[in-house]
Design a protein around this motif. Sequence first.
Motif, short mmCIF file in Angstrom:
data_model
loop_
_atom_site.label_atom_id
_atom_site.label_comp_id
_atom_site.label_asym_id
_atom_site.label_seq_id
_atom_site.Cartn_x
_atom_site.Cartn_y
_atom_site.Cartn_z
N LEU A 191 0.85 -1.19 0.00
CA LEU A 191 0.00 0.00 0.00
C LEU A 191 0.88 1.24 0.00
O LEU A 191 2.07 1.18 0.29
CB LEU A 191 -0.93 0.00 1.22
CG LEU A 191 -0.29 -0.12 2.61
CD1 LEU A 191 0.16 1.23 3.15
CD2 LEU A 191 -1.26 -0.76 3.59
N SER A 192 0.27 2.38 -0.34
CA SER A 192 1.03 3.62 -0.39
C SER A 192 0.08 4.80 -0.29
O SER A 192 -1.13 4.65 -0.15
CB SER A 192 1.86 3.69 -1.67
OG SER A 192 2.76 4.78 -1.63
N TRP A 193 0.66 5.99 -0.36
CA TRP A 193 -0.09 7.24 -0.30
C TRP A 193 0.27 8.09 -1.51
O TRP A 193 1.43 8.46 -1.69
CB TRP A 193 0.23 8.01 0.98
CG TRP A 193 -0.34 7.37 2.20
CD1 TRP A 193 -1.54 7.66 2.79
CD2 TRP A 193 0.23 6.30 2.97
NE1 TRP A 193 -1.74 6.84 3.88
CE2 TRP A 193 -0.67 6.00 4.02
CE3 TRP A 193 1.42 5.57 2.87
CZ2 TRP A 193 -0.42 5.01 4.94
CZ3 TRP A 193 1.67 4.58 3.79
CH2 TRP A 193 0.76 4.30 4.82
N PRO A 194 -0.71 8.41 -2.36
CA PRO A 194 -0.43 9.24 -3.53
C PRO A 194 -0.33 10.71 -3.17
O PRO A 194 -0.82 11.15 -2.14
CB PRO A 194 -1.63 8.98 -4.44
CG PRO A 194 -2.75 8.69 -3.47
CD PRO A 194 -2.11 7.98 -2.30
N ARG A 212 -2.30 10.47 -10.83
CA ARG A 212 -1.66 10.48 -9.52
C ARG A 212 -0.17 10.20 -9.68
O ARG A 212 0.24 9.49 -10.58
CB ARG A 212 -2.26 9.41 -8.62
CG ARG A 212 -3.68 9.65 -8.21
CD ARG A 212 -4.13 8.59 -7.22
NE ARG A 212 -3.92 7.24 -7.72
CZ ARG A 212 -4.15 6.13 -7.01
NH1 ARG A 212 -4.57 6.24 -5.76
NH2 ARG A 212 -3.95 4.95 -7.53
N PHE A 213 0.62 10.73 -8.78
CA PHE A 213 2.01 10.31 -8.69
C PHE A 213 2.32 10.01 -7.24
O PHE A 213 1.63 10.46 -6.31
CB PHE A 213 2.97 11.36 -9.27
CG PHE A 213 3.17 12.58 -8.41
CD1 PHE A 213 4.24 12.66 -7.53
CD2 PHE A 213 2.30 13.66 -8.50
CE1 PHE A 213 4.43 13.79 -6.74
CE2 PHE A 213 2.47 14.79 -7.73
CZ PHE A 213 3.54 14.86 -6.84
N PHE A 214 3.35 9.22 -7.03
CA PHE A 214 3.77 8.84 -5.69
C PHE A 214 5.16 9.43 -5.45
O PHE A 214 6.11 9.14 -6.17
CB PHE A 214 3.80 7.32 -5.53
CG PHE A 214 2.43 6.69 -5.59
CD1 PHE A 214 1.74 6.40 -4.43
CD2 PHE A 214 1.84 6.40 -6.81
CE1 PHE A 214 0.48 5.83 -4.47
CE2 PHE A 214 0.59 5.83 -6.87
CZ PHE A 214 -0.09 5.54 -5.70
N ASN A 215 5.25 10.28 -4.44
CA ASN A 215 6.49 10.99 -4.13
C ASN A 215 7.41 10.07 -3.34
O ASN A 215 7.00 9.46 -2.34
CB ASN A 215 6.14 12.25 -3.32
CG ASN A 215 7.30 13.19 -3.18
OD1 ASN A 215 8.39 12.81 -2.83
ND2 ASN A 215 7.05 14.47 -3.46
#
Length: 440
Positions: A191-194, A212-215
């Motif tokens: 899992l992650s946070w966009p 969306r991008f993921f930093n």
Amino acid sequence: MSISRPPVLEGGLREEAAARLAEISRALAQPYDEWTLSRRPDDTGLRSVSLALGRAGLAVFFAWLWRADLESEGGAVDHAVRLLEESIELLPSHSMDASFLCGFPGVAWTTEHVLGLLAQTSDDDPNADVDDAILAALADPTFVPAYDLIDGLAGHGVYALERRGRDTAVPMMSAILGRLEATACPQRAGLSWPSGMNTRTAQGKDVPVDERFFNLGLSHGVPGVIGILARFAAVPEVRDRALALLRGVTTWMREQRLPAASTGAFGDFVADGVESEPARVAWCYGDPGVAASLLAAARALDNDDLAAFALDVAHVAARRDVGSSGVVDAGLCHGSAGVAHIFHRLYRATGDATCRDAARRWFEHLLRRETDRPNVAGFATFCFERAPGGEYIEDPAWLTGAAGVGLVLISALGASALGDSALSDSLPTWDRPLLLDLDW
């Protein structure tokens, strides 16, 4: 617990570090308003008050200069108290936001940290109202904070950890976890946070507005969440919830590693349809910061395989030379001091020889005196505040300038110079806001 290690600074390099630390302390002792950038219009308090770039950061420097017994001329406690008091007095007249490093929570963290360090306590809790404000905001569904370290939930978590022992600390951690649980996005793996839906650019690369991008930066991205979850996992009341998220996000993070042939292990961000390229070598973005966050996670999860992965990421960064690193100045955020300190932290936590050697190389680079451009004690900062193309400036700040460099030197000198004192087996904890403390 950290284990005693041979020092990274010895001989002439150590002597130079001590001399330059003394120069920094003399420079930073001048009235704060004499610094050019402090006189710019600043309704937010960023340059006048904040931990990142204002008086609060300098208060942290002087408090640790005294605590490590490394002041050469005395007066460090007086300077620390003066700068902290000025920060607190100025706070009501500025519209500081709720971001951590640049807003009022960072000033509150500084208050807790510095007063505790100087053993100056009182019956009144100076941060009680801050705790109430953060708890109220986290309970308000209209408050939609970022998730990251500098501006959002991970930073609020650093503040909550500094408040351990207060009745509000665990409720703040629980509320932060509630927000992270509610916004976590399941991925193909983990899992992650966009980061946002309306951003056209991310770290200089075009990203479609509907994408969306993921930093992947420790400062503004997913590694900051990894770092705070690892530290929450040491708090019994929230341990299980933190570990559940940590397992998921570290699984996802490992999937983002660039191919082995790349010059770096991680990019600045990932997004569908955008080819990732190696990030710079820095705390804010790049492999050193990622390695530190993953090692913290490995220790929290008791995962030797993840620890080995984290060290491999650090080794990739260690192979980059200065010319290909993207480092152009001395500060903590994206300069040589930040890189030197991370490798020093990794070495102290693991005993890894590659990290030790990289720390020494970066300290050697850091201590090369700048003479042909504006500087403080020979340390220059590249800044975009006044010139669109950037310029070198005299910068006293904690995150980007001389105060941060001084704290890095205090850690390196104090780790080897204090014999059997309390600091001989652990580094100073001024770097908690950067999520670089690895000996909790």
